[in-house]
Design an enzyme around this catalytic site. Structure first.
Site, PDB file in Angstrom:
ATOM      1  CG  ASN A 416       5.128   3.860   0.691  1.00 29.95           C
ATOM      2  OD1 ASN A 416       4.897   3.485   1.838  1.00 29.95           O
ATOM      3  ND2 ASN A 416       4.597   4.953   0.176  1.00 29.95           N
ATOM      4  CD  GLU A 417       0.928   5.022   1.178  1.00 28.43           C
ATOM      5  OE1 GLU A 417       0.749   5.227   2.390  1.00 28.43           O
ATOM      6  OE2 GLU A 417       0.772   5.893   0.290  1.00 28.43           O
ATOM      7  CG  ASN A 418       4.065   1.192  -5.288  1.00 31.47           C
ATOM      8  OD1 ASN A 418       3.844   2.398  -5.349  1.00 31.47           O
ATOM      9  ND2 ASN A 418       5.269   0.716  -5.049  1.00 31.47           N
TER      10      ASN A 418
END
Length: 814
Positions: A416-418
């Site tokens: 997630n969102e990395n």
């Protein structure tokens, strides 16, 4: 195989750290599976961490160590027998001793551990001890070893394999649990055991991969039964594959597309006719595809099941309770059922939580709820060096294997969102060339899935634009892959959604406080203020209240009275939800997915959830249900035009005549028209409007209404603070009915977003509908279910019978 649970007779005590005097040195009864927090709560030694400011008062847990003790009585191993001590889950940094001998150390709550203890067994009781060190201090130690990596919160959650949101999040508490959080047992076996079983079902075939652990070299046979078909495989080594064709298998479909037949699968390991071990699961026969082909807009992101394209009507899922061991199958069923009742067809298991329990996936299988599965890496850079690398890969292998039978699982997602964070959040300067997780997303996870589960698609990260170098095409580009839309909430307004047409929006949302009964059960009456310390402790978003107020100010005055503000912010969340979803759905098939942040909460908090931490429905849940309905009418912007979108996500054409009216708030007809519609199944049709319908003369007191087959859309020509609402637009009466009350509301003037906030009367009270728009003379009946006996007039009181009308005027104490 003989399995013996070791869940009885445990005690727990603190062994180090800043432990309060009343707790230090005490050995307390421990529930296993469980955690220290729940044991101390049961003993009355700590206050409920979810209430008031107790979370802050329990920060001493962060740097405390614990010891669990029990005794085990087990006969010595017979010749040729193996005896394993198995832990399904340890939270998190643990040292295990049996009979005074250290047998292992762990540092990952996301996987299980198995220890061969046959040489230690003897007659008589043996002490079994599990020491838990502070996960925070361990993470700080690893961070010193591998170097600091960027993250959004102070604690280095990205340096230990523990639920990331254990360390606090912008909707969750900072309560760092410890304990034997899953089952523990002794397993006695001989000859061989099933080490891993992976049933992979497609539309008409079952492929079962089997791995065994051997204690001898005798010939083995694997028997696989699916439904009424059985196949055998003679196993010479320690791996094998059994393939069974199942022509005409009953197809498993997502909710809204068909039925969900589940077929039992039994795998038996045999030697000389003796059953050594068995594995039981259920599968659903279906095919899954992800279309990422180029088109005139960029590249598609369209999921298909059994050849049928699916518009994803999704919700993001976080752990149902921060204290994980309190989550039961019944709670999971109730939570998923709330999603299904809101017409949801997919839940995204977000990467800052946990690999969910088998019960969660079973429930989704049974209800036809698709599962998007994040690998548990979220919002941070992750080192690719030891000791993290081997743990991340081991947990991934174990959980991929565990989850393969579940037909609901439709997509694997790297994190997630990395990838987005690496490009946009100043990580590159901080990293200065250090590893950040790219190898996991682009190499390791795809390689593991190619080996273990080639039947499902993989997405490297949410958001991301697969097939493009992030330096060339932004990970959050709306033309490709998945997009997260957070500018609307953080800096703009919910109307900002109109600026982008994503191929698939996997996160967006708007905040609101929890239901009133949840709030008053959480904080004291004197803390029912936006600036109260207890209220702010349950508002974790950065400048969360400021964003709520600014969001309101775009549309209506910000009430000074707290009860009115509570209703106004809940209403604004509902409107934001409906607005964003209507925009996304109206752009199908260019856009093919909407995953709202979020379904649920893990404690009582102001958040983006549509169901609060006590399981109560916020007004936004009702807006979601309407916006995710199979058939929807919605007014939409297309450039400088207002059009009517007819969305038909059913499997039958939608035909009829839309009745269109522009009326004054007092009911005076100003313009009328009709549109004959014929909307094919699974499609969207836009209709231009007669200019006379939009030729508003008094924008402060006119409304455009479209009606078709029980579906209604309304369009206002000004914001609430400029509308000439009648604050006394409705009258109502309530009567007692079997199981609750019936509240009938009649409008004398246009009434917008009429709601009965039933939980303000009784904590268990639930209304069947909410946010109803009524024209003069129209009536709507709300059905409220409750076990309470109250005066019916309480449901018509001003603080309970709400609408948008009064919020456009100076707030009144409610």
């Amino acid at each position: 195989m003989l399995r013996t649970d070791l869940h009885d007779g445990w005690t727990v005590r603190a062994t180090g750290g800043p432990v309060p005097a009343g707790i230090a040195g005490q050995a307390l009864p421990a529930i296993v599976p469980g955690t220290v927090h729940t044991d101390l709560l049961a003993a009355g030694l700590i206050p409920d961490p979810y209430l008031g400011t107790n979370e802050t008062a329990l920060a001493w847990f962060h740097r405390t160590s614990w010891r669990y003790d029990t005794t085990v009585s087990a006969a010595p191993a017979a010749p040729g027998e193996r005896v394993d001590l198995v832990f399904d889950g340890l939270d998190t940094v643990a040292t295990i001793e049996l009979d005074g001998v250290e047998i292992g150390r762990t540092a990952n709550m996301h996987r299980g551990y198995r220890f061969d203890v046959r040489e230690l067994l003897h007659d008589g009781p043996m002490p079994l001890t599990v020491h838990f060190a502070s996960a925070l201090e361990y993470a700080e130690q690893v961070e010193r070893q591998v170097g600091s990596r960027p993250r959004p919160y102070p604690h280095p959650f990205n340096a230990v394999r523990k639920m990331a949101c254990s360390f606090g999040w912008d909707w969750g508490p900072d309560l760092q649990t410890a304990g034997i959080w899953k089952g523990v047992r002794l397993e006695r076996w001989h000859t061989a055991r099933l080490a891993a079983v992976r049933p992979l079902a497609t539309r008409d075939r079952l492929t079962v991969h089997v791995e065994v652990e051997r204690a001898s070299g005798v010939p083995l046979t694997v028997e696989v039964t699916v439904g009424d078909r059985t196949a055998h495989l003679d196993l010479a080594g320690d791996r094998g594959v059994v393939e069974i064709d199942v022509p005409g298998a009953p197809l498993w479909w997502p909710a809204g597309y068909g039925d969900q037949p589940l077929v039992p699968v039994t795998v038996r390991l045999l030697a000389d006719g003796e059953t050594l071990d068995e594995h039981h699961s259920r599968v659903g026969f279906r095919d899954v595809r992800l279309d990422e082909s180029p088109d005139e807009h960029g590249t598609r992101f369209t999921l298909s099941v059994n050849g049928q394209q699916i518009f994803v009507l999704g919700l993001n899922w976080i752990p149902e309770d921060h204290l994980l061991t309190r989550i039961t199958r019944e709670r999971l069923e109730a939570a998923v059922d709330r999603a299904v009742a809101a017409n949801t067809n997919l839940l995204r298991v977000w990467g800052g939580g946990i690999w969910e329990s088998g019960d969660f996936y079973d429930v989704c299988d049974e209800r036809g709820v698709l599962v998007w599965q994040d690998f548990p890496l979220a919002c941070a850079a992750y080192a690719e060096e030891e000791p993290l690398r081997s743990e991340i890969l081991a947990e991934a292998r174990e959980n991929i294997t565990r989850l393969t039978p579940h037909p609901s699982l439709i997509l694997w997602n790297g994190g997630n969102e990395n990838i987005w964070g690496h490009e946009d959040w100043q990580w590159k300067e901080q990293l200065d060339g250090a590893t950040w997780g790219a190898r996991y997303y682009y190499e390791d996870f795809p390689a593991l899935l190619a080996e273990l589960d080639p039947t499902r698609p993989y997405h490297p990260g949410s958001p991301s634009s697969p097939g493009f170098d992030p330096a060339d095409v932004h990970p959050n580009d709306d033309r490709h892959g998945t997009r997260h839309e957070w500018e609307a909430w953080n800096r703009e307004d919910y109307t900002f959604h109109d600026e982008f047409v994503p191929r698939f929006c996997s996160e967006f949302g708007w905040q609101a406080p929890p239901a009133w009964s949840t709030l008053v059960a959480t904080i004291e009456p004197g803390d029912l203020r936006k600036d109260a310390a207890a209220f702010l402790l349950h508002q974790k978003a950065e400048d969360g209240n400021g964003k709520l107020d600014r969001g309101l100010a775009h549309h209506m005055p910000v009430p000074e009275d707290f009860a009115a503000w509570h209703w106004a912010t809940q209403l604004n969340q509902a409107r934001a939800t409906a607005y964003a979803i209507g925009h996304l759905r109206s752009h199908a098939p260019r856009t093919m997915g909407s995953i709202l942040w979020q379904l649920n909460d893990c404690w009582p908090v102001t958040s983006w959830a549509v169901v609060d931490g006590a399981g109560r429905l916020k007004p936004a849940w009702y807006a979601l249900r309407a916006a995710y309905a199979p058939r929807v009418l919605t007014f939409q912007k297309r450039g400088d035009r207002t059009v009517l979108a007819a969305i038909n996500d059913s499997d039958q054409p939608w035909r009829g005549s839309v009745r269109l009216r522009r009326v004054c708030f007092d009911g005076t007809g100003l313009a009328a028209g009709g549109i004959d519609v014929d909307v094919p199944a699974r499609s969207v049709v836009l209709f231009d409007l007669d200019p006379e319908l939009l030729a508003v003369a008094q924008p402060d007191r006119e409304v455009l209404v479209a009606d078709l087959g029980g579906q209604r859309a309304t369009h206002l020509f000004a914001e609430d603070f400029d509308l000439a609402y009648d604050p006394a637009a409705v009258r109502a009466h309530a009567v007692r009915t079997e199981g609750g009350y019936s509240i009938t509301v009649t409008a004398a003037s246009f009434a917008r977003d009429v709601a009965v906030l039933a939980d303000r009367v009784a904590p268990d009270a639930v209304a069947d509908s909410m946010l109803v728009d009524l024209l003069p003379g129209e009536t709507h009946t709300f059905t409220v279910t409750t076990t309470a006996t109250v005066g019916g007039e309480e449901f018509t009181a001003p603080e309970v019978l709400r609408s948008a009308n009064s919020l456009a005027l100076p707030a009144k104490v409610g």
